[in-house]
Design a protein around this motif. Structure first.
Motif, PDB file in Angstrom:
ATOM      1  N   VAL A 380       0.790  -1.130   0.032  1.00 46.48           N
ATOM      2  CA  VAL A 380      -0.157  -0.032   0.029  1.00 46.48           C
ATOM      3  C   VAL A 380       0.873   1.437   0.055  1.00 46.48           C
ATOM      4  CG1 VAL A 380      -1.672   1.268   1.483  1.00 46.48           C
ATOM      5  CG2 VAL A 380      -1.900  -1.171   1.058  1.00 46.48           C
ATOM      6  N   SER A 403       1.114  -6.965  -6.580  1.00 45.26           N
ATOM      7  CA  SER A 403       0.804  -7.198  -4.767  1.00 45.26           C
ATOM      8  C   SER A 403      -0.446  -8.157  -4.852  1.00 45.26           C
ATOM      9  CB  SER A 403       0.268  -5.985  -4.527  1.00 45.26           C
ATOM     10  OG  SER A 403      -0.739  -5.418  -5.234  1.00 45.26           O
ATOM     11  N   LEU A 417      -5.599  -2.898  -0.035  1.00 50.23           N
ATOM     12  CA  LEU A 417      -5.056  -2.556  -1.282  1.00 50.23           C
ATOM     13  C   LEU A 417      -5.845  -2.277  -2.618  1.00 50.23           C
ATOM     14  CD1 LEU A 417      -1.894  -3.029  -2.158  1.00 50.23           C
ATOM     15  CD2 LEU A 417      -2.567  -5.493  -3.083  1.00 50.23           C
TER      16      LEU A 417
END
Length: 861
Positions: A380, A403, A417
Motif C-alpha cells: 500500500v 501485489s 490494497l
C-alpha cells in the motif's frame, strides 16, 4: 508464510561460502574455463578413490532429482533453492546452475555470499571482452539487494583486474573506476565497522595513478597529491573503526611528501587545523558508538537480542538527525534480518519523512516488497509513494498486479490494497486536465468488480465490505454511470449482506442525498420487517418514522405509523419474552444453588426415614393434587390465549392409587412462525428429510430454515413442509420449481400467507417441526397454510381421535348453548357433572371459571 520460516534459517553470515577462501587476488587460470569440473574440485577430498566417487555421484544425482521435484511443487521454498544450487555446483553442471540461480533471483533477493559466489564462478568460467558486461551486471544486481562491503570490494577488484581500460589507467578507465569508487563510498563508506576498506581501496587506486605520472608533469602530479590528501581528509572525518590507524597512515604519507610530523604518534600536532578538528569530531562520534557497535556485531547472542540492539542503536542515530548515517544503519540491520517486516516498515516510514530523492526511496520499497511480500502495508505504501512521485500508470499498474499475487494474512489487507488503487485512480481522473495522461472511469469500475468477486464471500456481513460498496456507489453516481449504476451497486450488496442494517441505511442515505424521497420510502417498506442484529429492527422502524416526519406528508406519516406500530409491538413482545427467559434461567440457577446449600445442611433422606408410612402417603397425595392443579391452570391459559376451536385432550390415569410417580410433563405451547419469505411444500414424500429439501433448493440458494411437519403421535412425516428464505428474490426462484419431482413425487410449492389463514380462522394443528438447519430463528412468528394440513393430520391420527370420541360418549357429555365441547375436562368447575341433580336440561351451560378463579381455589385447597 512457509517462505518466511525457511528463509530465516539462511541468514547472511558475512562469511565466504564459495569454498575458495576470502582471497581477492582474482588470479584464476584460463584452463579452468575449459574444464568447469575443475572449479569445484576443492570441495571434494583429493584422496577419494574411484568407487567412492561413483557412489557420491549417484547420491548427488538422487539429491538433485529430489530437489527438482520439491521445487516444481513448491517454488517458494528458499532452503530448497540454496541446496539445489550447492548440489549443481558440486556436479559442475554449468547451464543448470545458471538457470537455478536465475530462478532463485527472480523470486528472492540473494544474500551477498550467494552473489559473490555466482560472480566468482562466472569470472572463472568465461573470459574475453564479451564476459565483462555480463559479470558487471551480476555485481550490479548483487549490490542492489543488500549492503555488503565485501561485495563492493570484489566488484572493484574485478574491474581493476579485468577491465583493460582501468588496468591501463586510460582516461576513460580512470573515470569509470572513480565513478564506481564514489558509488561504493556512498553505499558503504559510513559503515563504522567496514567502511574503511572502501576508502583504503580508493586511496590505493589513486596512489597507483600518482606513480604513473612523471616528474616532469609537476602540475598533474600536484593535483593527484591533493586528490589523495582530500581522500584522507574525507576518511578522517568519518567515525570508522580504523580511525586511529588511518591517522598514522596519513602522517606517514605526508612525511613522504616532505612534511615533518610525528609519524608514530596519535598527536595532532603539526596537522592542518581543518584535518585536526575533523578528526577530533569523528573520534568523539566513534567513541559514542563503540558500545553499540560491539553489541550489534556480537555473534554469540540470540537474534532477538541483536535485533533489539539494532533498534536501540537506530534510536540513538535518529536522535542526532543525520539521515545518511541512519540509512546506512538500517541497511546493515536488514542485511542481517532481511525478513523482519517491522524493520522494513520502520525503514520505509523513515525514508518517506526524511529522504527527498525518489529513486532511493523507490528502490527501498522495491526491495522491501521482495523480502516481505506477505505484508500488505508495504505494498500500500509502495503504491502511495509511486503516486506521490508521479509515476506512470504503467508502473503503478505493474506494482498493483504484483501485489495481488502475494498471500496476505487477512482479507482486510486485500481490501486496503484495492481501495488504495481506487483512491489513486480517482485522484488522477479528477486531475485529468492537469496531467498529460487521461484515465477512464472503467479502470475504477474494473478494480471494484475484481475486489467484489474476490472479497464478497469472505467479508460477508462486515463493515469492511459495506465501506467498499458505499465508496463504489458514491463514485458511480459522481464519476461513473450515474444514479442507476449506483443503485445497482447497492442492490448487489443487499443480495450479499441483506441482513446488515448498515447496508439498508447507506442505500437510503444515498437516495435522500439525491432528493429521491419516493425511492427512499420504498426502501423503508422493503426492510422494516426484516430481522437485524441487536436493536437494528427497532432502529429501522424509528428511522422510517423520522424520515416521514421530516420529509413526508401527513398521509405518508400515517401509513408509516400504521405499518410500524404492529412491528414495534411484536419486537417488544419478543424482547420481553427473551428477558423473561434469561431471568428465569438465572433464577433457576440461583434456586439450584440455594437448594444445594439446604440439602447440605439437612439431608432429604433423613426426613423420609423419620416419617410414618401414612404421612408419606399423605404427602404423596398432596403432591399429586398440586401437580394436577398446576396442569389445569396451564391448560386453561393455553385455551384462553390461543382461542383454539378444537383441542384433543389426552388424559392419563394412574394404574394404582398407591403409586407415587405422576406424569409431571408440562403442557407444551405450540411454536408459532410468522412466515414472511416462506414456501409451503405439500405432496411431499414421507421419506423426504431436510437434506433432501436442502439439496432440492440448492440451485435457488438463500434457504434460512426448513420445517417438516410430523404427526405428534407417530412422529412420521405428514408430507408437508415449510422452507424459509432470506428474501423475496430467492423465494420467487423457489416457487418456480413448483410441480417438479422430488423422490418420485411432484411437489406442490406455494407462498405461505399466514394472514390469509388468520382471516379464514384456520389455526395450525399441534404438530412437531423438525429443523434441518436455521440461521435466524425467533419465537414470535406463526405458521400458515395448514388448512389442508389439518385435515390430513386428522386422517393420519384417526384412530386416536376415534378413541377420544368414544370417551366423550361414555361420559355422556351433552352440549347445549355456547360451544364448550373444546373445554378440557381437566379445567371443568369443581362439582360439575353432565346432568345436575334437580336441574333442567334447558338451564344452559355453567360459565367456566377464569384462570384467576382457579388460582384462588388452589390457594384455598
Amino acid at each position: 508464510m512457509a517462505e518466511n520460516e525457511t528463509r530465516s534459517v539462511e541468514q547472511p553470515s558475512g562469511q565466504d561460502t564459495t569454498g575458495t577462501g576470502n582471497d581477492d587476488d582474482g588470479d584464476h587460470s584460463i584452463p579452468d574455463a575449459q574444464n568447469p569440473k575443475k572449479l569445484f574440485d576443492s570441495e571434494s577430498e583429493s584422496g577419494s578413490d574411484s568407487d567412492s566417487d561413483s557412489d557420491d555421484e549417484a547420491q548427488l544425482n538422487l539429491q538433485i532429482q529430489t530437489l527438482e521435484t520439491e521445487l516444481s511443487s513448491n517454488p517458494s521454498h528458499y532452503d530448497a533453492h540454496v541446496q539445489y544450487i550447492r548440489a549443481l555446483r558440486k556436479q559442475a553442471d554449468v547451464e543448470k546452475l545458471r538457470q537455478a540461480r536465475e530462478a532463485m533471483s527472480a523470486l528472492f533477493p540473494l544474500s551477498p555470499e550467494l552473489w559473490r559466489e555466482w560472480a566468482r564462478d562466472e569470472t572463472t568460467l568465461i573470459s574475453g571482452p564479451e564476459a565483462l558486461p555480463a559479470i558487471e551486471q551480476l555485481y550490479e544486481r548483487g549490490v542492489s539487494d543488500y549492503l555488503s562491503a565485501d561485495l563492493w570490494c570484489d566488484y572493484i577488484n574485478f574491474l581493476q583486474e579485468r577491465d583493460p581500460l582501468v588496468r591501463e589507467c586510460s582516461a576513460n578507465g580512470i573515470s569509470k573506476a572513480r565513478s564506481l569508487f564514489e558509488r561504493a563510498v556512498i553505499a558503504a563508506g559510513l559503515h563504522v565497522a567496514e567502511g574503511s576498506r572502501i576508502y583504503e581501496a580508493y586511496r590505493e587506486f589513486e596512489q597507483a595513478i600518482a606513480l604513473t605520472i612523471g616528474e616532469a608533469d609537476s602540475e598533474s602530479r600536484e593535483k593527484q597529491i591533493q586528490l589523495i590528501r582530500n581522500l584522507f581528509f574525507r576518511q578522517l572525518s568519518v567515525p570508522l573503526a580504523s580511525l586511529r590507524s588511518t591517522l598514522l597512515a596519513y602522517k606517514a604519507w605526508e612525511a613522504e611528501q616532505g612534511s615533518i610530523l610525528a609519524v608514530d604518534s596519535n598527536s595532532l600536532d603539526g596537522l592542518p587545523s581543518n584535518i585536526a578538528s575533523a578528526y577530533q569530531k569523528a573520534l568523539d562520534l566513534l567513541n559514542a558508538r563503540t558500545q553499540f557497535e560491539e553489541q550489534i556485531t556480537r555473534k554469540d547472542v540470540p537474534d532477538a537480542e541483536r535485533l533489539s540492539n539494532f533498534t536501540t542503536y537506530l534510536n540513538f542515530e535518529q536522535s542526532f538527525g543525520d539521515p545518511a548515517r541512519v540509512q546506512i544503519l538500517y541497511e546493515r540491520a536488514i542485511t542481517d534480518f532481511p525478513i523482519y517486516a517491522d524493520l522494513w516498515l520502520d525503514y520505509t516510514r523513515y525514508l518517506d519523512k526524511t529522504i527527498k530523492t525518489s529513486s532511493t526511496v523507490k528502490a527501498v520499497y522495491s526491495r522491501a516488497t521482495r523480502n516481505c511480500p506477505w505484508v500488505g502495508e508495504l505494498w500500500v505504501r509502495y503504491l502511495l509513494h509511486l503516486e506521490r512521485v508521479h509515476a506512470s500508470e504503467e508502473e503503478l499498474s505493474t506494482v498493483f498486479e504484483k501485489s495481488l499475487l502475494c498471500t496476505f494474512s487477512g482479507y482486510d489487507e486485500y481490501l486496503d490494497l484495492f481501495l488504495t488503487r481506487v483512491d489513486g485512480l480517482r485522484r488522477r481522473i479528477s486531475l485529468a486536465g492537469q496531467t498529460e495522461d487521461s484515465l477512464s472511469y472503467n479502470l475504477i469500475s474494473d478494480v471494484f468488480k475484481r475486489a467484489s468477486d474476490y472479497l464478497s464471500p469472505h467479508l460477508k456481513n462486515t463493515d469492511s465490505l459495506l465501506r467498499m460498496y458505499g465508496y463504489w456507489a458514491c463514485l458511480e453516481s459522481k464519476l461513473g454511470n450515474g444514479i442507476v449504476a449506483a443503485r445497482g451497486v447497492w442492490e448487489n450488496l443487499l443480495k450479499i449482506s441483506g441482513s446488515m442494517l448498515g447496508a439498508w441505511e447507506g442505500y437510503i442515505a444515498m437516495e435522500v442525498a439525491h432528493g429521491h424521497i419516493n425511492e427512499a420510502r420504498s426502501l423503508y417498506k422493503r426492510c422494516y420487517t426484516k430481522r437485524f442484529s441487536g436493536t437494528g429492527s427497532e432502529d429501522i422502524c424509528h428511522s422510517w418514522l423520522r424520515f416521514e416526519r421530516e420529509l413526508g406528508s401527513l398521509e405518508d406519516f400515517d401509513v408509516a405509523v400504521h405499518k410500524v406500530a404492529p412491528r414495534l409491538e411484536e419486537l417488544q413482545l419478543f424482547r420481553t419474552q427473551q428477558e423473561s427467559k434469561t431471568a428465569g434461567s438465572s433464577d433457576q440457577r440461583e434456586n439450584s444453588v440455594k437448594k444445594g446449600s439446604r440439602e447440605k445442611r439437612k439431608l432429604h433422606s433423613d426426613l423420609t426415614e423419620d416419617q410414618s408410612p401414612a404421612k408419606r402417603h399423605k404427602n404423596t397425595s398432596q403432591n399429586l393434587k398440586m401437580t394436577n392443579a398446576k396442569e389445569k391452570i396451564e391448560a386453561a391459559e393455553l385455551v384462553e390465549k390461543s382461542k383454539i376451536e378444537e383441542v384433543e385432550v389426552i388424559s392419563t390415569k394412574t394404574e394404582s392409587a398407591g403409586k407415587t410417580e405422576t406424569n409431571n410433563q408440562s403442557t407444551r405451547k405450540p411454536k408459532h412462525y410468522n412466515d414472511q419469505c416462506t414456501a409451503f411444500i405439500s405432496n411431499l414424500s414421507i421419506q423426504a428429510t431436510y437434506e433432501h429439501l436442502r439439496a432440492f433448493f440448492s440451485d435457488v440458494g438463500g434457504v434460512v430454515a426448513i420445517r417438516i411437519l410430523t404427526d405428534k403421535f407417530t412422529g412420521k412425516s405428514r408430507g408437508l413442509a415449510y422452507v424459509d428464505f432470506s428474501d423475496d428474490e430467492h423465494l420467487a426462484a423457489a416457487l418456480a420449481k413448483n410441480k417438479q419431482n422430488l423422490l418420485g413425487k411432484r411437489v406442490s410449492i406455494t407462498r405461505s400467507d399466514p394472514r390469509q389463514s388468520k382471516r379464514k380462522g384456520t389455526v395450525a394443528p399441534n404438530t412437531t417441526s423438525k429443523h434441518g438447519f436455521s440461521d435466524n430463528e425467533t419465537g414470535n412468528s406463526g405458521q400458515s397454510d395448514l388448512k389442508d394440513a389439518a385435515s390430513r393430520s386428522k386422517r393420519n391420527s384417526g384412530s386416536q381421535a376415534q378413541a377420544n370420541s368414544q370417551k366423550r360418549r361414555d361420559e355422556r357429555v351433552e352440549l347445549k348453548g355456547r360451544n364448550t365441547f373444546a373445554l378440557p375436562r381437566a379445567v371443568r368447575p369443581l362439582g360439575w357433572s353432565a346432568q345436575k341433580p334437580g336441574g333442567s336440561e334447558d338451564d344452559g351451560d355453567e360459565k367456566p371459571k377464569s384462570n384467576e378463579e382457579f388460582r384462588k381455589m388452589l390457594k384455598k385447597n
